[in-house]
Design an enzyme around this catalytic site. Structure first.
Site, mmCIF file in Angstrom:
data_model
loop_
_atom_site.group_PDB
_atom_site.id
_atom_site.type_symbol
_atom_site.label_atom_id
_atom_site.label_comp_id
_atom_site.label_asym_id
_atom_site.label_seq_id
_atom_site.Cartn_x
_atom_site.Cartn_y
_atom_site.Cartn_z
ATOM 1 N N GLU A 163 79.959 51.879 62.542
ATOM 2 C CA GLU A 163 79.402 51.639 63.869
ATOM 3 C C GLU A 163 78.809 52.930 64.420
ATOM 4 O O GLU A 163 79.363 54.017 64.243
ATOM 5 C CB GLU A 163 80.472 51.093 64.810
ATOM 6 C CG GLU A 163 81.077 49.784 64.321
ATOM 7 C CD GLU A 163 81.716 48.969 65.432
ATOM 8 O OE1 GLU A 163 81.571 49.347 66.612
ATOM 9 O OE2 GLU A 163 82.339 47.949 65.113
ATOM 10 N N GLU A 176 82.617 54.913 64.838
ATOM 11 C CA GLU A 176 83.862 54.613 64.141
ATOM 12 C C GLU A 176 83.535 53.757 62.937
ATOM 13 O O GLU A 176 82.402 53.291 62.777
ATOM 14 C CB GLU A 176 84.847 53.864 65.065
ATOM 15 C CG GLU A 176 84.311 52.511 65.520
ATOM 16 C CD GLU A 176 85.161 51.881 66.610
ATOM 17 O OE1 GLU A 176 85.571 52.622 67.529
ATOM 18 O OE2 GLU A 176 85.394 50.666 66.550
#
Length: 622
Positions: A163, A176
């Site tokens: 992400e 993350e």
């Protein structure tokens, strides 16, 4: 990589772009404040083991950090069994972009095209699409390269998602990694034709990635896909979770015709119960088409045919997103909901034409119910002389809402139902005419179809076919058809005006002898239909008694009372924390609405609460 603190260090070492922040565990609120000042406000506090928007708070000042840190730790421990916290710079209104990866045990990694996940509330995704309207081929390739590099740096194996946050200038930062298959994986499958679950299982069995991924690790895509998360929540009350039974549950027809797809992933069923102990998601509704415009129109059509009764849901809100000009143009970031709904969601606002169609539909449904007509409304008038006309008053917004005068009747040649609508009061200038080719409705039916005669209103041919045929095979050259089981020949198509109609559906969510709760184009309204005489007599009815709740604090949602922070006799100030209620692993602070004194505490910590249950009673002001 499942730990946000360690994964950020790994990403930095792998030369991925990372968000500035403190690289380590934040142990207490005082330390969090110190780090926040060094980083610079605003900051994001979040659980290292978190996900799904839980254990996350944005802080704009020291007070926000102290309060948010406590709530985040409690949510993280409840949801993940781990309350380790981190803190980093909050990038305002970015795009939330993620890259799907798949990696085997032999060092091979493939990266899929991006998903845009920027429509969020409480840091939880609501609508996702693939590909993103922001990302160009060069930026996509850079994101994929960094995701591949990151996976190889840790020897990652299985499916996962990297992400990232991306600003308007396409500068992107590692956020993350989710070391699992994500909720929104179907839209990646729909634009690539790959089965991520099968790939994941084959890798777990020790197989290599298919040769096509080894030769070309940047997976190609085709078309556009959108996912709407159907939640059991109340968008009119700041998306608070809803619980209860699924008294009526009907999914829209699935579709797979010429690249046009409607896919539903769910685990619920009619008669099942949504409880307060788990995530409130009911289903993942996905559409796919060869272009984004058609994917949006198919999503709107599927939402219109999706029926959930027994508990609150967000389908009206989802339909409003699909109608939103900025969303349609692809011009949005993570601030989309805050920007377009600063005072909360108040319902879909229909334009004058749509309002007239809702009024006409309500009048025709009511008239057909009274007449006990079935299926197609328009029939050839059998008697001599002109067809009869009928007058009604249709009130939008309940018994005391806005009344409209309706005059309706079949045309002399029997080809349509003409409905003339005139506003009254402050809507006196409202005038519209609606012509229906037909109405597919019989009493007891919950999703009637309206067939509008051809006009200058533009509509999408693909979604129109979906309204007519659903999942049945579509005739090669048919535009619409009044009977999905009958394939018309060219001569029939030329003669039958209903075959050229624009088709819409209207949901009957509740019904009494005179009133209906209808959903049309996402707008849910109580609609009352009366005769002229009934409307005149209504003014003599006594008004309903209204209850006064100004001196009590009620629970806005079902949940567990975590704490009561006041006692009888305490004087509280506006905004002061009074209680904390946890629902579906999220903690919600309830605050005092005014300067007042606590008169009585009706519940205790640890008690389960119902929606609108009284928690605190205040002293009445003399």
């Amino acid at each position: 990589m499942g730990n946000k603190i360690s994964s950020k260090k790994v990403a930095k070492d792998a030369q991925c772009h990372t968000i500035p922040g403190f690289e380590g565990e934040v142990e207490d609120a005082a330390t969090a404040v110190s780090h926040a000042k060094n980083i610079g406000y605003p900051v994001m506090i979040k659980a290292s083991a978190g996900g799904g928007g839980k254990g996350m708070r944005i802080a704009y000042n020291d007070h926000d950090v102290i309060e948010g840190f406590k709530l985040c730790k409690a949510e993280a421990l409840s949801a993940f069994g781990n309350d380790t916290m981190l803190i980093e710079k909050f990038i305002e209104d970015p795009h939330h972009i993620e890259i799907q990866v798949i990696a085997d045990s032999f060092g091979n990694v493939a990266a899929f095209p991006e998903r845009e996940c920027s429509v969020q509330r409480r840091n939880q995704k609501v609508v996702e699409e693939a590909p993103s309207c922001l990302i160009d081929p060069e930026t996509r390739r850079q994101m994929q390269d960094q995701a591949i590099r990151l996976c190889k740096a840790v020897g990652y194996r299985s499916a996962g998602t990297v992400e990232m946050l991306c600003d308007g200038n396409k500068n992107f930062y590692f956020l993350e990694m989710n070391t699992r298959l994500q909720v929104e994986h179907p839209i990646t499958e729909l634009v690539t034709g790959e089965d991520l679950v099968e790939l994941m299982l084959r890798i777990a069995a020790g197989e290599r990635l298919p040769q096509r991924f080894i030769e070309s690790p940047h997976v190609p895509f085709n078309g556009h896909a959108i996912e709407s998360r159907v939640y059991a929540e109340d968008p009119f009350r700041n998306f608070l979770p809803a619980i209860g039974p699924l008294n009526s549950y009907t999914e829209p027809p699935k579709l797979n015709q010429a690249g046009n797809v409607i896919r539903i992933d769910t685990g619920v069923f009619e008669g099942g119960v949504i409880s307060m102990y788990y995530d409130p998601m009911i289903a993942k509704l996905c559409s796919r088409a060869n272009d984004r415009e058609t994917a949006i129109e198919l999503m709107k059509a599927a939402l219109a045919r999706y029926r959930v009764q027994g508990l609150g849901n967000n389908m009206c809100f989802l339909q409003d997103i699909m109608r939103n000009k900025d969303f349609v143009q692809g011009n949005y970031g993570t601030g989309f909901i805050k920007e377009h709904y600063p005072n909360g969601f108040t319902g879909v606002q229909l334009n004058p034409r749509e309002t007239a169609e809702l009024i006409a539909g309500a009048a025709c449904i009511h008239h057909a119910t009274l007449d006990a007509r079935k299926s197609v409304l328009v029939q050839q008038h059998e008697n001599d002389g002109p067809p009869p006309r009928h007058d009604y008053v249709v009130i939008l917004g309940g018994a005391h809402g806005t009344p409209y005068l309706v005059n309706m009747g079949t045309s002399e040649d029997g080809t349509g139902m003409h409905i003339y609508i005139k506003g009254t009061g402050d809507k006196v200038d409202f005038y519209n005419e609606v012509i229906l080719s037909g109405l597919d409705y019989s009493p007891g039916q919950t999703i009637p179809r309206l067939f509008f005669q051809p006009s200058d209103v533009q509509f999408n041919d693909i979604s129109n076919k979906y309204y007519i045929y659903g999942s049945a095979p579509w005739p090669h050259n048919a535009s619409t058809c009044s009977d999905p089981t009958h394939h018309h020949n060219q001569e029939e198509e030329h003669e039958d005006p209903m075959l050229q109609s624009r088709v819409e559906v209207i949901q009957i969510e509740n019904e009494t002898p005179q009133s209906y709760v209808l959903r049309y184009q996402g707008s849910e309204q109580e609609v009352v239909v009366r005769t002229i005489d009934e409307h005149k007599l209504f003014h003599y009815m006594l008004p309903e008694e209204k209850k006064d709740y100004s001196n009590v604090l009620r629970s806005p949602m079902p949940g567990t009372l975590v704490s009561i922070d006041v006692a009888v006799g305490d004087v509280v100030e506006p905004g002061q924390q009074i209680a904390v209620v946890e629902a579906m692993k999220m903690q919600n602070i309830l605050r005092a609405p005014k300067h007042t004194t606590i008169k009585h505490v009706h519940v205790r910590a640890g008690q389960n609460l119902k929606t609108d249950q009284v928690i605190i009673e205040y002293e009445k002001k003399e």
